[in-house]
Design an enzyme around this catalytic site. Sequence first.
Site, mmCIF file in Angstrom:
data_model
loop_
_atom_site.group_PDB
_atom_site.id
_atom_site.type_symbol
_atom_site.label_atom_id
_atom_site.label_comp_id
_atom_site.label_asym_id
_atom_site.label_seq_id
_atom_site.Cartn_x
_atom_site.Cartn_y
_atom_site.Cartn_z
ATOM 1 N N HIS A 1 -6.156 -3.418 2.271
ATOM 2 C CA HIS A 1 -6.960 -3.361 1.063
ATOM 3 C C HIS A 1 -6.679 -2.040 0.369
ATOM 4 O O HIS A 1 -6.419 -1.039 1.031
ATOM 5 C CB HIS A 1 -8.445 -3.486 1.425
ATOM 6 N N ALA A 2 -6.722 -2.031 -0.935
ATOM 7 C CA ALA A 2 -6.591 -0.833 -1.753
ATOM 8 C C ALA A 2 -5.350 -0.020 -1.395
ATOM 9 O O ALA A 2 -4.237 -0.511 -1.492
ATOM 10 C CB ALA A 2 -7.864 -0.006 -1.677
#
Length: 106
Positions: A15-16
Site C-alpha cells: 500500500h502507498a
Amino acid sequence: MPTRTVTVGSASGLHARPAAIFVAAATAQPVAVTIRTADKPAVPARSLLSVLSLGAKCGTEVTLEADGPAADSSLAALAALIAADLDADDAEKTEGDSDRGRDGDG
C-alpha cells in the site's frame, strides 16, 4: 514460466509507499512481471493501481511471474523488495527527524 512466491513484509502491506517502490522496481526490469494473490488474478506489476487493487496486507503471500531471459533475476530482485519491510525506512527517517527537533540543533 518462472514464478516466485513471497510473503509481504511491509507493515502496511503493498500500500502507498511500499507499492510505489515495488512498481518502480518492476518498471525498471527488462521483462514484464505479473503479481497475484491466492484470491485475486494476476495483474501487471508495472501498474500502481493494479498492485493496490490486490489489497495485499503484511503477511499475505503473493506470486510473481515473468517470462524471458532475465526472468529469474527480475523475480529475485522484486521478491526481495516485497519481503523487506519498506515501511521501516520511513519509520527510521521519521524518528531521526523528530530527534533533531528535540535537541535543538535540527
